[in-house]
Design an enzyme around this catalytic site. Structure first.
Site, PDB file in Angstrom:
ATOM      1  NE  ARG A  45      -1.334   4.543  -0.433  1.00 15.89           N
ATOM      2  CZ  ARG A  45      -1.049   3.329   0.415  1.00 15.89           C
ATOM      3  NH1 ARG A  45       0.171   3.014   0.811  1.00 15.89           N
ATOM      4  NH2 ARG A  45      -2.023   2.574   0.723  1.00 15.89           N
ATOM      5  CB  SER A  49      -1.345   2.181   3.901  1.00 17.84           C
ATOM      6  OG  SER A  49      -1.359   0.966   4.551  1.00 17.84           O
ATOM      7  CG  HIS A  50       3.143   1.474   4.355  1.00  9.89           C
ATOM      8  ND1 HIS A  50       2.208   1.006   3.560  1.00  9.89           N
ATOM      9  CD2 HIS A  50       4.234   1.559   3.818  1.00  9.89           C
ATOM     10  CE1 HIS A  50       2.838   1.144   2.241  1.00  9.89           C
ATOM     11  NE2 HIS A  50       4.049   1.544   2.373  1.00  9.89           N
ATOM     12  CG  ASP A  93      -0.931  -0.728   7.880  1.00  9.84           C
ATOM     13  OD1 ASP A  93      -1.991  -1.027   8.514  1.00  9.84           O
ATOM     14  OD2 ASP A  93      -0.994  -0.584   6.627  1.00  9.84           O
ATOM     15  CG  ASP A  95      -4.678   1.509   6.168  1.00  6.74           C
ATOM     16  OD1 ASP A  95      -3.476   0.843   6.663  1.00  6.74           O
ATOM     17  OD2 ASP A  95      -5.086   1.319   5.179  1.00  6.74           O
ATOM     18  CG  ASP A 130      -4.610  -2.424   5.278  1.00  5.61           C
ATOM     19  OD1 ASP A 130      -3.565  -1.772   5.829  1.00  5.61           O
ATOM     20  OD2 ASP A 130      -4.999  -2.042   4.234  1.00  5.61           O
ATOM     21  NE  ARG A 131       0.985  -2.530   4.361  1.00  6.02           N
ATOM     22  CZ  ARG A 131       2.144  -2.404   3.788  1.00  6.02           C
ATOM     23  NH1 ARG A 131       3.137  -2.538   4.139  1.00  6.02           N
ATOM     24  NH2 ARG A 131       1.825  -1.773   2.261  1.00  6.02           N
ATOM     25  CB  THR A 186       1.520  -6.323  -5.835  1.00  8.90           C
ATOM     26  OG1 THR A 186       2.632  -7.275  -5.886  1.00  8.90           O
ATOM     27  CG2 THR A 186       1.645  -5.287  -4.673  1.00  8.90           C
ATOM     28  CD  GLU A 204      -0.948  -7.762  -1.370  1.00 11.36           C
ATOM     29  OE1 GLU A 204      -0.556  -7.584  -2.373  1.00 11.36           O
ATOM     30  OE2 GLU A 204      -1.500  -6.947  -0.750  1.00 11.36           O
ATOM     31  CB  SER A 243       3.348  -6.095   1.790  1.00  8.48           C
ATOM     32  OG  SER A 243       2.029  -6.368   0.979  1.00  8.48           O
ATOM     33  CE  LYS A 269      -2.597  -4.365   3.281  1.00  7.54           C
ATOM     34  NZ  LYS A 269      -2.724  -3.932   1.858  1.00  7.54           N
TER      35      LYS A 269
HETATM   36  C1  VG1 Z   1       2.365  -1.896  -1.094  1.00  3.88           C
HETATM   37  C2  VG1 Z   1       2.597  -3.727  -1.100  1.00  3.88           C
HETATM   38  C3  VG1 Z   1       1.251  -4.277  -1.518  1.00  3.88           C
HETATM   39  C4  VG1 Z   1       0.090  -3.731  -0.806  1.00  3.88           C
HETATM   40  C5  VG1 Z   1       0.043  -2.099  -0.855  1.00  3.88           C
HETATM   41  C6  VG1 Z   1      -1.129  -1.790  -0.212  1.00  3.88           C
HETATM   42  O1  VG1 Z   1       2.170  -1.907  -2.603  1.00  3.88           O
HETATM   43  O2  VG1 Z   1       3.981  -4.161  -1.825  1.00  3.88           O
HETATM   44  O3  VG1 Z   1       1.479  -5.774  -1.251  1.00  3.88           O
HETATM   45  O4  VG1 Z   1      -1.205  -4.472  -1.129  1.00  3.88           O
HETATM   46  O5  VG1 Z   1       1.415  -1.706  -0.637  1.00  3.88           O
HETATM   47  O6  VG1 Z   1      -0.777  -1.872   1.155  1.00  3.88           O
HETATM   48  P1  VG1 Z   1       3.374  -1.318  -3.507  1.00  3.88           P
HETATM   49  O7  VG1 Z   1       2.830  -1.263  -4.908  1.00  3.88           O
HETATM   50  O8  VG1 Z   1       4.121  -0.150  -2.846  1.00  3.88           O
HETATM   51  O9  VG1 Z   1       4.508  -2.443  -3.713  1.00  3.88           O
HETATM   52  V1  VG1 Z   1      -1.391  -0.590   2.424  1.00  3.88           V
HETATM   53  O10 VG1 Z   1      -1.383  -1.373   3.702  1.00  3.88           O
HETATM   54  O11 VG1 Z   1      -0.118   0.507   2.087  1.00  3.88           O
HETATM   55  O12 VG1 Z   1      -3.017  -0.115   1.683  1.00  3.88           O
HETATM   56 CO    CO Z   2      -2.370  -0.285   5.123  1.00  8.80          CO
END
Ligand code: VG1
Ligand code: CO
Length: 605
Positions: free
Chosen positions: A51, A137-138, A326, A328, A330-331, A394, A415, A417, A428
């Protein structure tokens, strides 16, 4: 066949080449151009793919370098790329469409002879298998925001650490790109197949643009009893609201809730995908992140404040159920009327009610897992069910090996998150979690025909859970945009202190473990070190520190706070207030303000 169920970079069979192509046929083919390139630094995939700022990705050959490095890794690892099939799609953010054309050219040069692309380049993360997924993602989208790419393998799981490490090594050495430069621009707006033949008739390429929602929704139909859910949601005393935050889930939500369950489109909020997820002036400020801070439009409608507590004096009709996804998809976020279900609780509640879900009915839940910072509410359920409960670092990639083990199937994991899922796929799945809740609600409200009893609500289910298992109060503090070196120094300080904390360091609480979390994968025996600092207390409270692996600017420090209250304790307290004393201890132990200058978190969720 489910798209990708057998697939990803999987061998296209010889039969595929003799298929009939009902749509366009183009007599063009693609000779491969090899051109020199030079490495970009910092192309290291984080928690979930690479990213960066969108403008970084738009630099000359930045994306191409990374994608070529993925192919170079796959070839090294003997993945059959030649005559393989590849899915390329994303969450619809800015630069999605351009990226698809670039990846297609590299894939074809690498020998892939079948490309599958979701219509308009859209595909949710849970719907993509064997794929390049274009998503951050988010993280917000737009030319001045974020872009991302990740690779999910043949089993649909995010590339494991060994693979992402190898990709990173390749990005540091890359010297040439191989591209099928004359591949015409693929029209991703129209569903259909296009076949390309080489002039000598020896090589073929098939590109199929497909309906993004069809396969995944069909898969979900196998996990749940859609008829029962449909009957339930048609109750007069039930109403719901779903917020896709302008991410990729919109079309899926429409298909499931409206086309399949027959609910009116008025239940949908922000369900048109947008390249900037609504941008800075939208209620979510373009952060397609389903939480109390960003999904404000939905939370307001549900009567839930930023602190997760009911909004006093809220007027108007509040739906019985609310949910969000979110960017994409998955959340997931789950809400009841004036009730926020914390993701850790949601996971534990699904586990406790697993027999309501057809996917688990035949053999019961065999094992479950949570990421380390996720609250231990799940552990209590697993204990009572006498099934294994794994604690992983994580990131979803760490669940993949466990999920692949037959002895642990069916499997549930999640998770803190806002990620929840099962072994129906290896990611997810935002829609899965919502259907799991609707299925549980349908089971708790069995009098479909009579509809005589009052609705058993989300709140009833949550309260029943707490009175059985106690409540794991849980809050996460995020400190965004911290200087990386400062964050690293703080983490180093705490890891150096492991084993050396004075006995009176913990404000009177008795410490059980204060260490750096290291994960020994029980399946492939790989070891992942340095996965966060944890303080576990004898009274069940926990403090965890991690540095985010998904941010694109500086570092985000995540502080996870958990306080356990038994079934006979106060189950109605304010979560933020409840964890405050632990937060103060965490700040003292970490010297966070001293290291970073930060007095307060940027976000609390
Ligand atoms: C975050 C979350 C983690 C999740 C990851 C990807 O990671 O804490 O639990 O698996 O995002 O989710 P980090 O390293 O920023 O804490 V997604 O929906 O952004 O693909
Ligand atoms: Co996501």
């Amino acid at each position: 066949m489910l798209r990708g169920s057998s697939l990803l970079l999987l061998l296209a069979s010889a039969a595929a080449n003799s298929m009939l192509y009902p749509h366009a046929r183009q007599d063009a083919f693609t000779h491969v151009t090899t051109k020199p390139t030079t490495p970009y630094s910092g192309q290291k995939p984080g928690t979930s793919g690479l990213r960066k700022k969108t403008r970084d990705f738009m630099q000359k050959d930045y994306l191409a370098n990374f994608v070529q490095s993925v192919f170079n890794t796959l070839v090294d690892q003997k993945v059959p790329v030649e005559k393989g099939t590849l899915v390329i799609s994303g969450d619809g953010r800015y630069f999605n469409k351009e990226a698809i054309q670039i990846i297609a050219k590299i894939a074809v040069a690498a020998g892939v002879d079948r490309l599958w692309i979701g219509q308009n380049g859209l595909l949710s993360t849970p719907a993509a298998i064997g794929a390049f997924i274009l998503s951050a993602s988010h993280n917000p989208g737009g030319i001045d925001e974020d872009f991302g790419i990740k690779f999910n393998g043949m089993n649909g799981a995010p590339a494991p650490e060994q693979v992402t490490n190898s990709i990173f090594e390749k990005t540091k050495q890359i010297s040439e790109l191989k591209m099928a430069d004359d591949l015409p621009e693929i029209d991703i707006s129209k569903i259909g197949k296009t076949k390309y033949d080489s002039p000598d008739g020896k090589k073929h390429l098939e590109v199929e643009v497909f309906d993004s929602t069809e396969d995944h929704v069909n898969l979900l139909k196998k996990c749940f009893d859609f008829d029962k859910i449909k009957q339930f949601v048609s109750r007069k005393d039930f109403s719901m609201c779903y917020d896709a935050l302008h991410g990729v889930q919109g079309p899926y939500a429409k298909k499931v809730f409206c086309d399949t369950f027959g609910l009116p489109s008025s239940i949908l909020l922000n369900c048109e995908p947008k390249e900037d997820f609504g941008g800075p002036n939208s209620p979510s400020h373009g952060h397609a992140d389903p939480n109390l801070a960003n999904a404000r439009e939905l939370c307001d409608r549900m009567g839930v404040g930023k602190d997760g507590m009911p909004i006093e004096g809220h007027k108007g009709d509040i739906p019985a159920f609310g949910a969000a996804a979110d960017g994409d998809a998955d959340r997931n976020m789950i809400l009841g009327s004036k009730v926020f279900v914390s993701p850790s609780d949601s996971l534990a509640i699904i586990a406790d009610n697993i027999e309501c879900i057809p996917f688990f009915q035949k053999s019961g839940l065999k094992a479950a897992a949570r990421s380390m910072p996720t609250s231990r509410a799940l552990d209590l359920v697993c204990e009572s069910k006498k099934i294994p409960c794994f604690e992983t670092p994580t990131g979803w990639k760490f669940f993949g090996n466990l999920m692949d083990c037959e002895q642990y199937q069916p499997f549930l994991c999640g998770e803190e998150s806002f990620g929840t899922g099962s072994n129906h796929i290896r990611e997810k799945d935002g829609m899965w979690a919502v259907l799991a809740w609707l299925q549980i609600l349908a089971s708790k409200n069995p009098d479909q025909a009579l509809r005589s009893k009052p609705l058993v609500t989300v709140e009833d289910i949550v309260r029943a859970h707490w009175s059985k298992y106690g409540r794991n109060y849980y809050v996460r503090y995020d400190y965004e945009g911290v200087e990386l070196a400062q964050a690293e120094n703080m983490m180093k300080y705490m890891s150096d202190m492991a084993g050396k904390w004075p006995a009176d360091a913990f404000n009177g609480m008795e410490i059980e473990t204060a260490d750096v979390f290291k994960y020994n994968d029980p399946v492939d025996k790989s070891v992942s070190d340095n996965q966060g600092i944890r303080f576990i207390f004898k009274n069940g409270s926990r403090i965890v520190f991690r540095v985010s692996g998904t941010g694109v600017v500086g570092a985000t420090i995540r502080l996870y706070l958990e306080k356990y209250e038994g079934p006979s304790g106060n189950l109605n307290a304010h979560p933020l207030e409840t964890v405050k004393p632990i937060a103060e201890l965490a700040l003292k132990l970490s010297k966070l303000e001293e290291f970073t200058g930060r007095k307060a978190p940027s976000v609390m969720t």
